[in-house]
Design a protein around this motif. Structure first.
Motif, PDB file in Angstrom:
ATOM      1  N   LEU A   5       0.843  -1.188   0.000  1.00  0.00           N
ATOM      2  CA  LEU A   5       0.000   0.000   0.000  1.00  0.00           C
ATOM      3  C   LEU A   5       0.881   1.242   0.000  1.00  0.00           C
ATOM      4  O   LEU A   5       1.815   1.351   0.801  1.00  0.00           O
ATOM      5  N   VAL A   6       0.567   2.184  -0.883  1.00  0.00           N
ATOM      6  CA  VAL A   6       1.244   3.484  -0.882  1.00  0.00           C
ATOM      7  C   VAL A   6       0.192   4.541  -0.583  1.00  0.00           C
ATOM      8  O   VAL A   6      -0.684   4.808  -1.407  1.00  0.00           O
ATOM      9  N   THR A   7       0.246   5.120   0.617  1.00  0.00           N
ATOM     10  CA  THR A   7      -0.667   6.218   0.915  1.00  0.00           C
ATOM     11  C   THR A   7      -0.117   7.482   0.250  1.00  0.00           C
ATOM     12  O   THR A   7       1.086   7.718   0.238  1.00  0.00           O
ATOM     13  N   GLY A   8      -1.016   8.273  -0.334  1.00  0.00           N
ATOM     14  CA  GLY A   8      -0.551   9.450  -1.056  1.00  0.00           C
ATOM     15  C   GLY A   8       0.127   9.095  -2.362  1.00  0.00           C
ATOM     16  O   GLY A   8       1.007   9.830  -2.843  1.00  0.00           O
ATOM     17  N   GLY A   9      -0.275   7.987  -2.967  1.00  0.00           N
ATOM     18  CA  GLY A   9       0.372   7.498  -4.176  1.00  0.00           C
ATOM     19  C   GLY A   9       0.140   8.333  -5.417  1.00  0.00           C
ATOM     20  O   GLY A   9       0.758   8.070  -6.457  1.00  0.00           O
ATOM     21  N   SER A  10      -0.710   9.351  -5.334  1.00  0.00           N
ATOM     22  CA  SER A  10      -0.914  10.250  -6.472  1.00  0.00           C
ATOM     23  C   SER A  10      -0.008  11.470  -6.406  1.00  0.00           C
ATOM     24  O   SER A  10       0.061  12.246  -7.358  1.00  0.00           O
ATOM     25  N   GLY A  11       0.663  11.644  -5.276  1.00  0.00           N
ATOM     26  CA  GLY A  11       1.519  12.811  -5.094  1.00  0.00           C
ATOM     27  C   GLY A  11       2.857  12.672  -5.791  1.00  0.00           C
ATOM     28  O   GLY A  11       3.167  11.648  -6.415  1.00  0.00           O
ATOM     29  N   PHE A  12       3.675  13.691  -5.668  1.00  0.00           N
ATOM     30  CA  PHE A  12       4.966  13.723  -6.360  1.00  0.00           C
ATOM     31  C   PHE A  12       5.867  12.560  -5.948  1.00  0.00           C
ATOM     32  O   PHE A  12       6.296  11.758  -6.780  1.00  0.00           O
ATOM     33  N   CYS A  13       6.142  12.447  -4.660  1.00  0.00           N
ATOM     34  CA  CYS A  13       6.984  11.341  -4.189  1.00  0.00           C
ATOM     35  C   CYS A  13       6.239  10.013  -4.264  1.00  0.00           C
ATOM     36  O   CYS A  13       6.804   8.988  -4.657  1.00  0.00           O
ATOM     37  N   GLY A  14       4.971  10.044  -3.873  1.00  0.00           N
ATOM     38  CA  GLY A  14       4.184   8.818  -3.832  1.00  0.00           C
ATOM     39  C   GLY A  14       4.085   8.119  -5.167  1.00  0.00           C
ATOM     40  O   GLY A  14       4.255   6.896  -5.263  1.00  0.00           O
ATOM     41  N   PHE A  15       3.840   8.892  -6.231  1.00  0.00           N
ATOM     42  CA  PHE A  15       3.668   8.261  -7.551  1.00  0.00           C
ATOM     43  C   PHE A  15       4.994   7.733  -8.088  1.00  0.00           C
ATOM     44  O   PHE A  15       5.026   6.718  -8.782  1.00  0.00           O
ATOM     45  N   ASP A  34      -6.682  12.324  -4.374  1.00  0.00           N
ATOM     46  CA  ASP A  34      -6.479  12.864  -5.718  1.00  0.00           C
ATOM     47  C   ASP A  34      -6.299  11.727  -6.710  1.00  0.00           C
ATOM     48  O   ASP A  34      -5.792  10.659  -6.350  1.00  0.00           O
ATOM     49  N   PRO A  35      -6.706  11.941  -7.955  1.00  0.00           N
ATOM     50  CA  PRO A  35      -6.550  10.880  -8.966  1.00  0.00           C
ATOM     51  C   PRO A  35      -5.097  10.632  -9.307  1.00  0.00           C
ATOM     52  O   PRO A  35      -4.226  11.483  -9.087  1.00  0.00           O
ATOM     53  N   LEU A  36      -4.819   9.461  -9.862  1.00  0.00           N
ATOM     54  CA  LEU A  36      -3.470   9.146 -10.315  1.00  0.00           C
ATOM     55  C   LEU A  36      -3.081  10.068 -11.470  1.00  0.00           C
ATOM     56  O   LEU A  36      -3.920  10.385 -12.325  1.00  0.00           O
ATOM     57  N   PRO A  37      -1.840  10.514 -11.529  1.00  0.00           N
ATOM     58  CA  PRO A  37      -1.422  11.426 -12.591  1.00  0.00           C
ATOM     59  C   PRO A  37      -1.342  10.785 -13.970  1.00  0.00           C
ATOM     60  O   PRO A  37      -1.326  11.471 -14.981  1.00  0.00           O
ATOM     61  N   ASP A  38      -1.278   9.468 -14.006  1.00  0.00           N
ATOM     62  CA  ASP A  38      -1.198   8.737 -15.268  1.00  0.00           C
ATOM     63  C   ASP A  38      -2.349   7.731 -15.300  1.00  0.00           C
ATOM     64  O   ASP A  38      -2.353   6.759 -14.538  1.00  0.00           O
ATOM     65  N   ASN A  39      -3.333   7.963 -16.171  1.00  0.00           N
ATOM     66  CA  ASN A  39      -4.521   7.111 -16.210  1.00  0.00           C
ATOM     67  C   ASN A  39      -4.220   5.654 -16.519  1.00  0.00           C
ATOM     68  O   ASN A  39      -4.978   4.754 -16.144  1.00  0.00           O
ATOM     69  N   SER A  40      -3.109   5.406 -17.194  1.00  0.00           N
ATOM     70  CA  SER A  40      -2.765   4.022 -17.542  1.00  0.00           C
ATOM     71  C   SER A  40      -2.475   3.178 -16.302  1.00  0.00           C
ATOM     72  O   SER A  40      -2.549   1.946 -16.349  1.00  0.00           O
TER      73      SER A  40
END
Length: 343
Positions: A5-15, A34-40
């Motif tokens: 699990l990655v909490t904050g996985g849509s953020g800069f470091c998280g993603f 927040d949504p993932l920065p890359d829809n794929s």
């Protein structure tokens, strides 16, 4: 197959960490508001929409998880007030409590170097705490919560990275890169002969991954492979950009006092962490991470700055807008916009 699990996985470091884990073949679950920065990536990871302050949602996200990397945080530029404590302390407690109840094998907590601005360099993991500003104070309290759960039997690693740079980095660096791309002068506090260490986001992700796999509880202070003085590293970027930007030194005391006033008046995006520390030495030696994890950073300051700048220029050419959390959003420049016009 284990679930990370990655909490904050849509953020800069998280993603960046999410992408690293996916490349390693890990099964990844992301929790974020927040949504993932890359829809794929919706096809590559499991996404749980939820707030870190929602205990039930956090518990749900931790169900069936083997390991957790906790990256959710309010950062300095958010100037979040009471939210610093709510998110950075109580949110961390929610994750650790859920991890304990769900018998998670390992939690990696992403802290900050800002908790240890001691004046001694290099700073090591056992040096005293000296947080600068409300953000750092809240992150220190978050670390103390981690220590509380270590005593309860949970394996928790604390990672304190230096300022992280990489593709998609916005926030304060968005202003910095914008000015360079337009040939505007860059202002620094003092002569710039101090040494400040950065860290590439890919190197942060690799350290988090190795930490996930290590049994026990540890603290790791990590930074870039190599670095010179702030002036030398910035000049290297200006030489690379070739836009005509120059470095201008500002008098230390006058500048700091002016930025304090502008900060209180909410006319500047800069937080105490920025204007009280960036004219002083601050770096780590990476020894603990090297000895225990076998971790070595691949990039130095110069390379990390160039990668982040190239990413900014590419996004600008493509007309991409910022998204998500603070380090991926454009900042309002406030008074700095006036400074820019005369630079």
């Amino acid at each position: 197959m284990r679930i990370c699990l990655v909490t904050g996985g849509s953020g800069f470091c998280g993603f960046e960490i999410v992408r690293f884990l996916v490349k390693k073949g890990e099964k990844v679950r992301v929790m974020d508001i927040d949504p993932l920065p890359d829809n794929s990536f919706y096809e590559k990871v499991e996404f749980v929409y939820g707030d870190i302050l929602d205990k039930e949602k956090v518990s749900e996200a931790c169900s069936g998880v083997d390991r957790i990397i906790h990256t959710v945080a309010k950062v300095p530029i958010s100037k979040a007030g009471k939210k610093f404590i709510e998110v950075n302390v109580e949110g961390t407690r929610n994750v650790l409590e859920a991890a304990l109840k769900n018998k998670v094998k390992k939690v990696v907590h992403l802290s900050t170097s800002a908790v240890q601005f001691t004046g001694k360099n290099p700073v090591d993991e056992n040096d005293e705490y000296n947080p600068v500003g409300p953000y750092a104070e809240s992150k220190l309290k978050g670390e103390l919560v981690c220590r509380e759960y270590i005593r309860k039997g949970l394996d928790v690693d604390i990672i304190r990275p230096r300022t992280v740079l990489g593709p998609g980095r916005m926030g304060i660096f968005d202003i910095f890169f914008e000015w360079i791309s337009e040939g505007k002068n860059i202002y620094i506090i003092g002569n710039g002969n101090n040494k400040i260490q950065f860290l590439h986001s890919g190197d942060l992700a690799s350290c988090c991954y190795l930490s996930l796999l290590k049994k026990g509880s540890h603290i790791f202070n990590i930074g870039s492979k190599n670095f010179l003085t702030l002036r030398e590293d910035l000049q290297s970027l200006l030489d690379y950009a070739k836009t005509g930007s120059k470095i201008i030194s500002l008098p230390t005391n006058f500048t700091i006092n002016s930025l304090k006033i502008l900060d209180k008046m909410r006319l500047s995006p800069l937080a105490p962490w920025h204007y009280l520390t960036f004219h002083k030495d601050f770096y780590f030696n990476n020894e603990n991470a090297r000895k225990i994890l076998g971790w070595k950073p691949k990039l130095g300051n110069k390379e990390a700055l160039k990668v982040a700048y190239d990413s900014y220029v590419q996004m600008k050419k493509q007309g991409k807008k910022s998204y998500g959390t603070s380090h991926r959003k454009k900042l309002k420049q406030g008074f700095l916009k006036i400074v820019k016009t005369i630079s």
